[in-house]
Every structure is written in structure tokens, then in C-alpha cells.
Design a protein around this motif. Sequence first.
Motif, PDB file in Angstrom:
ATOM      1  N   PHE A  18       0.856  -1.184   0.000  1.00  0.00           N
ATOM      2  CA  PHE A  18       0.000   0.000   0.000  1.00  0.00           C
ATOM      3  C   PHE A  18       0.889   1.230   0.000  1.00  0.00           C
ATOM      4  CE2 PHE A  18       0.771  -1.171   4.361  1.00  0.00           C
ATOM      5  CZ  PHE A  18       0.992   0.027   5.008  1.00  0.00           C
ATOM      6  N   LYS A  19       0.338   2.327  -0.448  1.00  0.00           N
ATOM      7  CA  LYS A  19       1.085   3.570  -0.567  1.00  0.00           C
ATOM      8  C   LYS A  19       0.760   4.490   0.604  1.00  0.00           C
ATOM      9  CE  LYS A  19       1.841   7.346  -3.888  1.00  0.00           C
ATOM     10  NZ  LYS A  19       2.770   7.969  -3.036  1.00  0.00           N
ATOM     11  N   ILE A  20       1.775   5.131   1.133  1.00  0.00           N
ATOM     12  CA  ILE A  20       1.554   6.188   2.112  1.00  0.00           C
ATOM     13  C   ILE A  20       2.025   7.498   1.500  1.00  0.00           C
ATOM     14  CG2 ILE A  20       1.778   4.627   4.092  1.00  0.00           C
ATOM     15  CD1 ILE A  20       4.523   5.995   4.632  1.00  0.00           C
ATOM     16  N   ASP A  21       1.579   8.573   2.092  1.00  0.00           N
ATOM     17  CA  ASP A  21       1.909   9.907   1.614  1.00  0.00           C
ATOM     18  C   ASP A  21       3.314  10.286   2.078  1.00  0.00           C
ATOM     19  OD1 ASP A  21       1.666  12.487   0.572  1.00  0.00           O
ATOM     20  OD2 ASP A  21       0.782  13.244   2.434  1.00  0.00           O
ATOM     21  N   THR A  22       4.272  10.158   1.173  1.00  0.00           N
ATOM     22  CA  THR A  22       5.651  10.533   1.467  1.00  0.00           C
ATOM     23  C   THR A  22       6.379  10.809   0.157  1.00  0.00           C
ATOM     24  OG1 THR A  22       7.747   9.865   2.477  1.00  0.00           O
ATOM     25  CG2 THR A  22       6.416   8.121   1.522  1.00  0.00           C
ATOM     26  N   GLN A  23       7.407  11.589   0.243  1.00  0.00           N
ATOM     27  CA  GLN A  23       8.214  11.852  -0.957  1.00  0.00           C
ATOM     28  C   GLN A  23       9.394  10.895  -1.039  1.00  0.00           C
ATOM     29  OE1 GLN A  23       8.844  15.841   0.379  1.00  0.00           O
ATOM     30  NE2 GLN A  23      10.993  15.494   0.829  1.00  0.00           N
ATOM     31  N   GLY A  25      11.225   6.920  -0.745  1.00  0.00           N
ATOM     32  CA  GLY A  25      11.022   5.494  -0.892  1.00  0.00           C
ATOM     33  C   GLY A  25      11.157   4.802   0.455  1.00  0.00           C
ATOM     34  N   ASN A  26      10.649   3.583   0.556  1.00  0.00           N
ATOM     35  CA  ASN A  26      10.614   2.913   1.862  1.00  0.00           C
ATOM     36  C   ASN A  26      11.985   2.539   2.425  1.00  0.00           C
ATOM     37  OD1 ASN A  26      10.892   0.895  -0.059  1.00  0.00           O
ATOM     38  ND2 ASN A  26       9.714  -0.583   1.100  1.00  0.00           N
ATOM     39  N   HIS A  27      13.048   2.631   1.653  1.00  0.00           N
ATOM     40  CA  HIS A  27      14.376   2.342   2.192  1.00  0.00           C
ATOM     41  C   HIS A  27      15.172   3.614   2.472  1.00  0.00           C
ATOM     42  CE1 HIS A  27      13.904  -1.936   1.758  1.00  0.00           C
ATOM     43  NE2 HIS A  27      13.476  -1.753   0.526  1.00  0.00           N
ATOM     44  N   HIS A  28      14.510   4.751   2.369  1.00  0.00           N
ATOM     45  CA  HIS A  28      15.164   6.044   2.635  1.00  0.00           C
ATOM     46  C   HIS A  28      14.947   6.419   4.101  1.00  0.00           C
ATOM     47  CE1 HIS A  28      15.823  10.379   2.592  1.00  0.00           C
ATOM     48  NE2 HIS A  28      16.498  10.193   1.452  1.00  0.00           N
ATOM     49  N   PRO A  29      15.956   6.973   4.771  1.00  0.00           N
ATOM     50  CA  PRO A  29      15.773   7.372   6.182  1.00  0.00           C
ATOM     51  C   PRO A  29      14.599   8.330   6.399  1.00  0.00           C
ATOM     52  CG  PRO A  29      18.090   7.487   5.582  1.00  0.00           C
ATOM     53  CD  PRO A  29      17.327   7.210   4.311  1.00  0.00           C
ATOM     54  N   PHE A  31      11.766   8.262   5.112  1.00  0.00           N
ATOM     55  CA  PHE A  31      10.498   7.527   5.079  1.00  0.00           C
ATOM     56  C   PHE A  31       9.945   7.332   6.486  1.00  0.00           C
ATOM     57  CE2 PHE A  31       8.100   3.522   4.981  1.00  0.00           C
ATOM     58  CZ  PHE A  31       7.236   3.747   3.919  1.00  0.00           C
ATOM     59  N   THR A  32      10.825   7.069   7.438  1.00  0.00           N
ATOM     60  CA  THR A  32      10.415   6.799   8.821  1.00  0.00           C
ATOM     61  C   THR A  32       9.582   7.927   9.402  1.00  0.00           C
ATOM     62  OG1 THR A  32      12.404   5.493   9.107  1.00  0.00           O
ATOM     63  CG2 THR A  32      11.263   6.156  11.108  1.00  0.00           C
ATOM     64  N   GLU A  33       9.990   9.158   9.139  1.00  0.00           N
ATOM     65  CA  GLU A  33       9.263  10.318   9.667  1.00  0.00           C
ATOM     66  C   GLU A  33       7.816  10.329   9.178  1.00  0.00           C
ATOM     67  OE1 GLU A  33       9.172  15.142   9.034  1.00  0.00           O
ATOM     68  OE2 GLU A  33      11.000  14.047   8.519  1.00  0.00           O
ATOM     69  N   PHE A  34       7.621   9.966   7.930  1.00  0.00           N
ATOM     70  CA  PHE A  34       6.283  10.024   7.352  1.00  0.00           C
ATOM     71  C   PHE A  34       5.398   8.858   7.787  1.00  0.00           C
ATOM     72  CE2 PHE A  34       8.479  13.034   4.781  1.00  0.00           C
ATOM     73  CZ  PHE A  34       7.515  13.950   4.404  1.00  0.00           C
TER      74      PHE A  34
END
Length: 87
Positions: A18-23, A25-29, A31-34
Motif C-alpha cells: 500500500f502507498k503512504i503519503d511521502t516523498q 522510498g521505503n528504504h530512505h531514512p 520515510f520513517t518520519e512520514f
Amino acid sequence: MCAFACSSHIMPGIHPSFKIDTQYGNHHPGFTEFTSKPHNLETARVAGKTVAMTALDLMHKPELVAAAMEDFEAEAERRDWTVEMAM
């Protein structure tokens, strides 16, 4: 090849995402904030509930599992998949 890809040649499986609202990718640091934003948590909750309800449907309606296996076997036959291909 990952274990899921290998096993999906001999038994049906799902790999939901599923997609979440973030700029990011899921392996980028970043991503955690979002992931902790309220609207993204709600998205994750809905996705998780959907997978759980699907599992309950399959556990309580064996005819759905039988239909999935029938479709899977027909597709495997059509593509001439073999267990060796999955190894």
C-alpha cells in the motif's frame, strides 16, 4: 529469488502493498518520519485490516480456498510451471 517468489510457483500467495503519503522510498531514512503521520497510520490500519479480513474469509469459507487452488492450478498448467522452475 526470494522465498515468496519460489513458493508462489507451487502454491498461491499474495504480496500486498500500500502507498503512504511521502516523498521518500521505503528504504530512505526520511520515510520513517512520514510513517508516523496520522493519515499514514490510518492507511496502514485499513490495509492491515483488509488483509486480516481476507484471511478470515479464507479460513471460514473453504470454497474460496478451493476456487483459488483451482485457478492457480489452471494457470500453472497453462504456463507449464514445474516445481523445478521454483528452485
